[in-house]
Each structure stands twice: as C-alpha cells, then as structure tokens.
Design a protein around this motif. Structure first.
Motif, short mmCIF file in Angstrom:
data_model
loop_
_atom_site.label_atom_id
_atom_site.label_comp_id
_atom_site.label_asym_id
_atom_site.label_seq_id
_atom_site.Cartn_x
_atom_site.Cartn_y
_atom_site.Cartn_z
N SER A 17 -2.99 -17.17 -14.94
CA SER A 17 -3.86 -16.26 -14.96
C SER A 17 -5.46 -16.39 -14.45
CB SER A 17 -3.74 -14.93 -15.78
OG SER A 17 -2.16 -14.58 -15.91
N TYR A 59 0.36 -3.90 -1.94
CA TYR A 59 0.97 -5.42 -1.42
C TYR A 59 1.64 -5.87 -1.32
CZ TYR A 59 -1.54 -4.29 -6.11
OH TYR A 59 -1.73 -3.93 -7.28
N ASP A 61 4.70 -8.57 -0.39
CA ASP A 61 6.17 -8.38 -0.75
C ASP A 61 6.19 -10.27 -1.54
OD1 ASP A 61 9.37 -7.25 0.69
OD2 ASP A 61 7.72 -6.43 0.02
N LYS A 64 3.73 -8.80 -5.42
CA LYS A 64 3.55 -7.28 -5.54
C LYS A 64 4.54 -7.73 -6.94
CE LYS A 64 5.58 -4.29 -3.91
NZ LYS A 64 6.50 -3.62 -1.78
N GLY A 65 4.19 -6.92 -7.75
CA GLY A 65 4.59 -7.45 -9.49
C GLY A 65 4.21 -8.60 -10.05
N ARG A 66 2.42 -9.20 -9.24
CA ARG A 66 2.13 -10.41 -9.92
C ARG A 66 0.54 -10.13 -9.89
NH1 ARG A 66 2.32 -15.39 -8.23
NH2 ARG A 66 3.21 -14.38 -5.87
N THR A 68 -2.62 -7.60 -8.83
CA THR A 68 -3.21 -6.16 -9.34
C THR A 68 -4.30 -6.13 -8.51
OG1 THR A 68 -1.79 -5.40 -11.32
CG2 THR A 68 -3.53 -4.11 -11.23
N ASN A 83 -1.10 -12.94 -12.12
CA ASN A 83 -0.81 -13.50 -12.91
C ASN A 83 0.55 -14.03 -12.49
OD1 ASN A 83 -2.37 -11.56 -14.73
ND2 ASN A 83 -1.43 -9.93 -14.52
N ASN A 84 1.13 -14.62 -13.13
CA ASN A 84 2.02 -15.48 -13.16
C ASN A 84 1.87 -16.43 -11.82
OD1 ASN A 84 5.04 -16.75 -13.46
ND2 ASN A 84 5.85 -14.46 -12.51
#
Length: 127
Positions: A17, A59, A61, A64-66, A68, A83-84
């Motif tokens: 991260s 975001y 694609d 997205k989800g990683r 922020t 992250n990730n």
C-alpha cells in the motif's frame, strides 16, 4: 496561481500500500473537484479517481475496490490511498484540480472541464 504538489510516491512490492497526498493552493479548494491521473510508460494519461466538491467519488474500473480518494478541505489536501498494488499500477501519478464534472463511461473516467495538474509523483510496484 494554482499550485498542486504531490507526495508519497515510491517503490513498493506487489500487494502493498501507499498513500499519495496533494497539497493545493492558489484557488478556493473546497468548491473544486479534484482527481488523480496516472501515466504509465508508453501509455496515455488516465483519470483513475475523482472526488467532487461535495465529496462524491468516482473510480475507474482498473482501480475500483483498491484505491480510495478523499479530501480534507481544512488542509486543502486530497489523498489517494492505494491498497493491493499491482505491477500494472506503476506510473507517474498526477493530482488535478477539475473545474467541472467527472463522468464514468464504460468503466473509464473522463472530464471535459478545465484542469490544472501537478508535476507528479512516481509509484513503482515490483512483482
């Protein structure tokens, strides 16, 4: 004049991260949308995250989800928590002040608004 100064880039292993920061000055930060672009070697610059003056976020694609995006209007600062991280996230990341709306089309973010960009910070993700 508008100034945007990014910080927080560096070298990280895949799965790790980083948090990028962008200090803004020279304009009324709280009423302007902000975004993060990135440009990988040999590729076009892409808008990966955006946040409106009201705090609504968008975001691409690809992140997205990683990732922020957030903003602190008291500090005139916008952040990107990543992250990730993956090797394909390796790029120069640019902060942008966006004088307009950000749209999402087919998983990609775009804007036709006037923009100001910082000089960027390099993120390198090793495999």
């Amino acid at each position: 004049q508008v100034q945007l100064v990014e910080s927080g880039g560096g070298l990280v292993q895949a799965g790790g991260s980083l948090r990028l920061s962008c200090a803004a000055s020279g304009f009324i930060f709280s009423i302007v949308a902000m975004g993060w672009y990135r440009q990988a070697p040999g590729k076009q610059r892409e808008l990966v995250a955006g946040i409106s003056s009201g705090g609504n976020t968008r975001y691409a694609d690809s992140v997205k989800g990683r990732f922020t995006i957030s903003r602190d209007n008291d500090r005139n600062t916008v952040y990107l928590q990543m992250n990730n991280l993956k090797p394909e996230d390796t790029a120069v990341y640019y902060c942008a002040a966006i004088y307009g709306s950000i749209r999402c089309t087919s998983g990609r973010l775009e804007t036709r608004a006037m923009e100001y960009w910082g000089k960027g910070t390099l993120v390198t993700v090793s495999s």
